[in-house]
Design a protein around this motif. Structure first.
Motif, PDB file in Angstrom:
ATOM      1  N   ARG A 153       0.855  -1.189   0.000  1.00  0.00           N
ATOM      2  CA  ARG A 153       0.000   0.000   0.000  1.00  0.00           C
ATOM      3  C   ARG A 153       0.895   1.244   0.000  1.00  0.00           C
ATOM      4  NH1 ARG A 153      -5.302   0.464   2.307  1.00  0.00           N
ATOM      5  NH2 ARG A 153      -4.975  -1.585   3.264  1.00  0.00           N
ATOM      6  N   LEU A 154       0.667   2.151  -0.932  1.00  0.00           N
ATOM      7  CA  LEU A 154       1.493   3.360  -1.028  1.00  0.00           C
ATOM      8  C   LEU A 154       1.296   4.262   0.179  1.00  0.00           C
ATOM      9  CD1 LEU A 154       1.189   4.445  -4.767  1.00  0.00           C
ATOM     10  CD2 LEU A 154       3.206   3.571  -3.623  1.00  0.00           C
ATOM     11  N   CYS A 155       2.373   4.873   0.633  1.00  0.00           N
ATOM     12  CA  CYS A 155       2.300   5.825   1.738  1.00  0.00           C
ATOM     13  C   CYS A 155       1.531   7.075   1.280  1.00  0.00           C
ATOM     14  CB  CYS A 155       3.704   6.214   2.192  1.00  0.00           C
ATOM     15  SG  CYS A 155       3.735   7.512   3.448  1.00  0.00           S
ATOM     16  N   GLU A 156       0.498   7.429   2.012  1.00  0.00           N
ATOM     17  CA  GLU A 156      -0.326   8.584   1.646  1.00  0.00           C
ATOM     18  C   GLU A 156       0.402   9.904   1.845  1.00  0.00           C
ATOM     19  OE1 GLU A 156      -3.930   8.389   3.830  1.00  0.00           O
ATOM     20  OE2 GLU A 156      -4.615   6.519   2.894  1.00  0.00           O
ATOM     21  N   HIS A 157       1.438   9.895   2.685  1.00  0.00           N
ATOM     22  CA  HIS A 157       2.120  11.146   3.035  1.00  0.00           C
ATOM     23  C   HIS A 157       3.162  11.583   2.001  1.00  0.00           C
ATOM     24  CE1 HIS A 157       0.314  11.131   7.069  1.00  0.00           C
ATOM     25  NE2 HIS A 157       0.496   9.833   7.038  1.00  0.00           N
ATOM     26  N   CYS A 158       3.712  10.624   1.251  1.00  0.00           N
ATOM     27  CA  CYS A 158       4.770  11.018   0.305  1.00  0.00           C
ATOM     28  C   CYS A 158       4.497  10.573  -1.135  1.00  0.00           C
ATOM     29  CB  CYS A 158       6.130  10.478   0.767  1.00  0.00           C
ATOM     30  SG  CYS A 158       6.224   8.678   0.903  1.00  0.00           S
ATOM     31  N   GLY A 175       8.370   4.160   1.505  1.00  0.00           N
ATOM     32  CA  GLY A 175       7.411   4.498   0.457  1.00  0.00           C
ATOM     33  C   GLY A 175       6.116   3.719   0.548  1.00  0.00           C
ATOM     34  N   VAL A 176       6.060   2.763   1.467  1.00  0.00           N
ATOM     35  CA  VAL A 176       4.845   1.952   1.607  1.00  0.00           C
ATOM     36  C   VAL A 176       4.365   1.964   3.048  1.00  0.00           C
ATOM     37  CG1 VAL A 176       5.473   0.452  -0.318  1.00  0.00           C
ATOM     38  CG2 VAL A 176       6.105  -0.202   2.003  1.00  0.00           C
ATOM     39  N   SER A 177       3.093   1.640   3.218  1.00  0.00           N
ATOM     40  CA  SER A 177       2.492   1.604   4.547  1.00  0.00           C
ATOM     41  C   SER A 177       1.561   0.397   4.635  1.00  0.00           C
ATOM     42  CB  SER A 177       1.710   2.902   4.809  1.00  0.00           C
ATOM     43  OG  SER A 177       1.092   2.879   6.075  1.00  0.00           O
ATOM     44  N   GLY A 178       2.136  -0.764   4.954  1.00  0.00           N
ATOM     45  CA  GLY A 178       1.347  -1.981   5.034  1.00  0.00           C
ATOM     46  C   GLY A 178       1.035  -2.547   3.665  1.00  0.00           C
ATOM     47  N   ARG A 179       0.054  -3.443   3.635  1.00  0.00           N
ATOM     48  CA  ARG A 179      -0.329  -4.083   2.369  1.00  0.00           C
ATOM     49  C   ARG A 179      -1.853  -4.095   2.221  1.00  0.00           C
ATOM     50  NH1 ARG A 179       2.592  -9.796   2.082  1.00  0.00           N
ATOM     51  NH2 ARG A 179       2.036  -9.870   4.299  1.00  0.00           N
ATOM     52  N   MET A 180      -2.298  -4.269   1.000  1.00  0.00           N
ATOM     53  CA  MET A 180      -3.717  -4.433   0.735  1.00  0.00           C
ATOM     54  C   MET A 180      -3.876  -5.498  -0.354  1.00  0.00           C
ATOM     55  SD  MET A 180      -4.759  -0.985  -1.413  1.00  0.00           S
ATOM     56  CE  MET A 180      -6.482  -1.208  -0.958  1.00  0.00           C
ATOM     57  N   ALA A 181      -5.058  -6.052  -0.427  1.00  0.00           N
ATOM     58  CA  ALA A 181      -5.292  -7.128  -1.390  1.00  0.00           C
ATOM     59  C   ALA A 181      -5.918  -6.604  -2.674  1.00  0.00           C
ATOM     60  CB  ALA A 181      -6.189  -8.195  -0.771  1.00  0.00           C
ATOM     61  N   ILE A 182      -5.588  -7.255  -3.773  1.00  0.00           N
ATOM     62  CA  ILE A 182      -6.312  -7.044  -5.028  1.00  0.00           C
ATOM     63  C   ILE A 182      -7.107  -8.322  -5.274  1.00  0.00           C
ATOM     64  CG2 ILE A 182      -4.734  -5.349  -5.994  1.00  0.00           C
ATOM     65  CD1 ILE A 182      -3.380  -7.573  -7.564  1.00  0.00           C
ATOM     66  N   PHE A 183      -8.331  -8.166  -5.760  1.00  0.00           N
ATOM     67  CA  PHE A 183      -9.275  -9.274  -5.779  1.00  0.00           C
ATOM     68  C   PHE A 183      -9.806  -9.596  -7.176  1.00  0.00           C
ATOM     69  CE2 PHE A 183      -9.567  -7.840  -1.392  1.00  0.00           C
ATOM     70  CZ  PHE A 183      -9.714  -9.021  -0.678  1.00  0.00           C
ATOM     71  N   GLU A 184     -10.337 -10.807  -7.268  1.00  0.00           N
ATOM     72  CA  GLU A 184     -11.141 -11.244  -8.395  1.00  0.00           C
ATOM     73  C   GLU A 184     -12.324 -11.986  -7.777  1.00  0.00           C
ATOM     74  OE1 GLU A 184     -10.444 -13.706 -12.526  1.00  0.00           O
ATOM     75  OE2 GLU A 184      -9.253 -14.234 -10.780  1.00  0.00           O
ATOM     76  N   VAL A 185     -13.535 -11.565  -8.047  1.00  0.00           N
ATOM     77  CA  VAL A 185     -14.731 -12.168  -7.456  1.00  0.00           C
ATOM     78  C   VAL A 185     -15.649 -12.632  -8.584  1.00  0.00           C
ATOM     79  CG1 VAL A 185     -16.762 -11.779  -6.012  1.00  0.00           C
ATOM     80  CG2 VAL A 185     -14.565 -10.744  -5.373  1.00  0.00           C
ATOM     81  N   VAL A 186     -15.892 -13.933  -8.633  1.00  0.00           N
ATOM     82  CA  VAL A 186     -16.697 -14.507  -9.719  1.00  0.00           C
ATOM     83  C   VAL A 186     -17.900 -15.248  -9.132  1.00  0.00           C
ATOM     84  CG1 VAL A 186     -16.713 -16.035 -11.722  1.00  0.00           C
ATOM     85  CG2 VAL A 186     -14.621 -14.786 -11.131  1.00  0.00           C
ATOM     86  N   PRO A 187     -19.106 -14.702  -9.248  1.00  0.00           N
ATOM     87  CA  PRO A 187     -20.301 -15.433  -8.812  1.00  0.00           C
ATOM     88  C   PRO A 187     -20.626 -16.534  -9.820  1.00  0.00           C
ATOM     89  CG  PRO A 187     -20.930 -13.336  -9.789  1.00  0.00           C
ATOM     90  CD  PRO A 187     -19.429 -13.357  -9.760  1.00  0.00           C
TER      91      PRO A 187
END
Length: 586
Positions: free
Chosen positions: A459-464, A514-526
């Motif tokens: 996850r990109l740092c929001e401050h820089c 330059g980063v602040s933690g992580r986040m997921a990218i998803f694929e959701v298929v019903p």
């Protein structure tokens, strides 16, 4: 504590330099008087000025030089022989030795007791103290950094170094001597410091690795390994033995892999450690997975699941029965997503039961069971028993084999909602994988409700973070990738008509990463009617993938690109994380 005149000077300087407005200065002064606080305390509480900038101005007001500890490498020799208790109590960090001066950073240079402590330490080293002012954040970073860990461990190493050197080269005798040493305080302290600093640094794993000449300690933070400590190789046997004792493993078994676990409490928080021992060329390596038992499952928004994907996911979570699967490689955050789902479903009138390996999040109101294959409690055998527990919702940590898959299908067809994970590259890949396991396609079509896939990216740092203009070729490439995606996925103009991407150069707020933690990218298929029909007729990957795309399902890469265009993640990370899944599609 700044005097009244110094507080006034501080506010005046902040206004002159455009760091706060005149109205804000008046508000700060008024609130400080009403609440009997210092002006700088109000500024910090309301986060009005960046901490390092505020520290620089305060240093100027009181006439003390400023040091940015978040950008300064702490000298181990300066920290040596200073107890952690002293530096945490008085909030100072000896950070360097220059000629005959001990350079010390203090949060409050006017603290008399802290001054006396610094003078005593400097005199003991035969040095004269030279005081600097540092921000509270800088002090915290220095206290939690690798230098502090090295110094703490260094003191313990010196205590038992001679004992370790005295141990001979003699097999059983050596083993007994090592076991004796590991029961004593120094090595216990070394291991405790390694563990505590990993926890303070928000590490997910600890790797203790013997090399030809050294023992390397690495922490995995935000998905990346960082070398934090390098210890003498002679302490390797004692450190490994101490971890084995904690984990109830065989100390004298060094040729075979071993697995164990133990628990510790740090600052009132309970942590579980999964331990894996593996013989290597230079000796046994230990890998420790850290599980925070007190942490709560994050929300979908925190994970990165939002917009149309979240609506679809939430909709299918309300199904009275069926199977919901999340796929992805190890470390992709699948279990975390499952627990976010379980937390949203948790209610007094619902019986939720789980089978896990191990129990990563403890959720009040949910009946959680940890599997133990060694005594015959596997996912399959446990699932058979769970079905007699009158469950409404069942969570199985992972579908690994035909028995577990068949039981999950049976449970879903008899009126239960089953949530689980599976190892495949993308969402659609879970279907042919289950068919390959031996599940009949028509049964799978009847029971499966939704398949999802995910990857973790930084996850990109929001401050820089800052904008970077797109080249025409890259703009065309991104536009082509997002072509055909339904309009509801686009929430920002930069997503509809890509113009810029984002990057982060690093700042003190993100520790220059330059980063602040992580986040997921998803694929959701019903599993729509068309997909169900395709599963019955021809459940091969290409056919199913084509139907899913025609139905408007977004890919992980598309979700990642939308997040990159919104400034949440780095474009290069998205492309790297989704490369394998995209190759499968082509």
């Amino acid at each position: 504590m700044l005097s009244e005149s110094q507080q006034g000077e501080l506010l005046q300087l902040l206004v002159q330099r455009g760091l706060i407005k005149t109205e804000q200065a008046q508000h700060i002064s008024s609130r400080a008087k009403q609440e009997n606080k210092a002006a700088m305390a109000v500024i910090r509480a309301e986060n009005l000025v960046y901490p390092e900038v505020l520290a620089q101005v305060i240093a100027e007001v009181i006439g003390v030089p400023y040091i940015d500890l978040q950008k300064t490498k702490v000298n181990d020799d300066a920290l040596a022989e200073v107890s952690r208790k002293a530096i945490t109590t008085y909030r100072f960090v000896p950070f360097n030795i220059r000629e005959k001066s001990l350079l010390v950073a203090m949060e409050s240079p006017d603290d008399f007791q802290a001054q006396e402590a610094v003078k005593f330490i400097a005199r003991r080293k035969g040095l004269k103290p030279e005081i600097y002012l540092a921000s509270a954040e800088g002090i915290d970073r220095a206290l939690g950094g690798g230098a502090a860990a090295r110094v703490e461990i260094g003191g313990a190493l010196s205590e038992f170094s001679k004992e370790i050197e005295a141990v001979g080269e003699g097999g059983a005798k050596e083993s007994k001597e090592i076991e004796k040493i590991t029961e004593e305080a120094p090595v216990t302290k070394v291991v405790a410091v390694i563990i505590r600093h990993a926890i303070e640094g928000s590490a997910s794993d600890i790797h203790i690795e013997p090399e030809e000449k050294n023992l390397r300690i690495r922490y995995r933070i935000d998905g990346k390994l960082h070398t934090t400590l390098t210890l003498p190789l002679k302490v390797h046997a004692a450190v490994i033995s101490r971890i084995k004792i904690l984990s109830s493993l065989k100390i004298d078994e060094q040729r075979l892999p071993q697995d164990g676990r133990f628990s510790v409490t740090v600052d009132g928080r309970a942590f579980d450690f999964r331990v894996s021992m593996m013989p290597t060329t230079f000796g046994e390596k230990a890998a420790l997975r850290i599980l925070d038992k007190s942490s709560q499952a994050p929300s979908f928004a925190t994970l990165g699941l939002g917009g149309p994907m979240e609506k679809i996911f939430q909709q299918y979570l309300q199904s009275p029965h069926g199977i919901i699967l999340i796929s992805g490689p190890t470390g992709a955050g699948k279990s975390t997503s499952l627990f976010a789902a379980l937390s949203s479903l948790n209610a007094p009138d619902v019986n939720i039961v789980t089978l896990e390996d191990p129990v990563e999040y403890e959720i009040e109101g949910i009946n959680q069971t940890q599997i133990h294959p060694a005594i015959g409690l596997t996912f399959a055998s446990g699932l058979r028993s769970l079905l007699r527990q009158d469950p409404d919702i069942i969570m199985v940590g992972e579908i690994r084999d035909k028995d577990t898959a068949e039981l999950a299908v049976h449970a879903s067809l008899t009126g239960h909602l089953v949530l689980s994970t599976i190892h495949t590259n993308d969402a659609i890949g879970a279907i042919p994988r289950l068919v390959d396991m031996g599940i009949d396609a028509f049964l799978l079509a009847s029971s499966l409700r939704l398949v999802a896939a995910q990857r973790l990216v930084s996850r990109l740092c929001e401050h820089c973070r800052k904008e970077v203009m797109l080249s025409e070729s890259l703009k065309e490439q991104i536009t082509q990738e997002l072509k055909g995606l339904p309009d509801e996925y686009f929430t920002e103009e930069n997503q509809r008509a890509p113009r810029v991407l984002f990057e982060s150069g690093g700042c003190p707020q993100c520790q220059e990463t330059g980063v602040s933690g992580r986040m997921a990218i998803f694929e959701v298929v019903p599993i729509s009617r068309k997909l169900r029909t395709a599963m019955n007729e021809k459940p091969d990957y290409d056919t199913l993938q084509s139907v899913a795309r025609d139905e408007g399902a977004a890919t992980m890469r598309q979700d990642g690109l939308l997040k990159a265009l919104a400034g949440q993640v780095l474009y290069e990370d998205v492309m790297r994380a989704t490369a394998e899944a995209e190759e499968e599609t082509e």
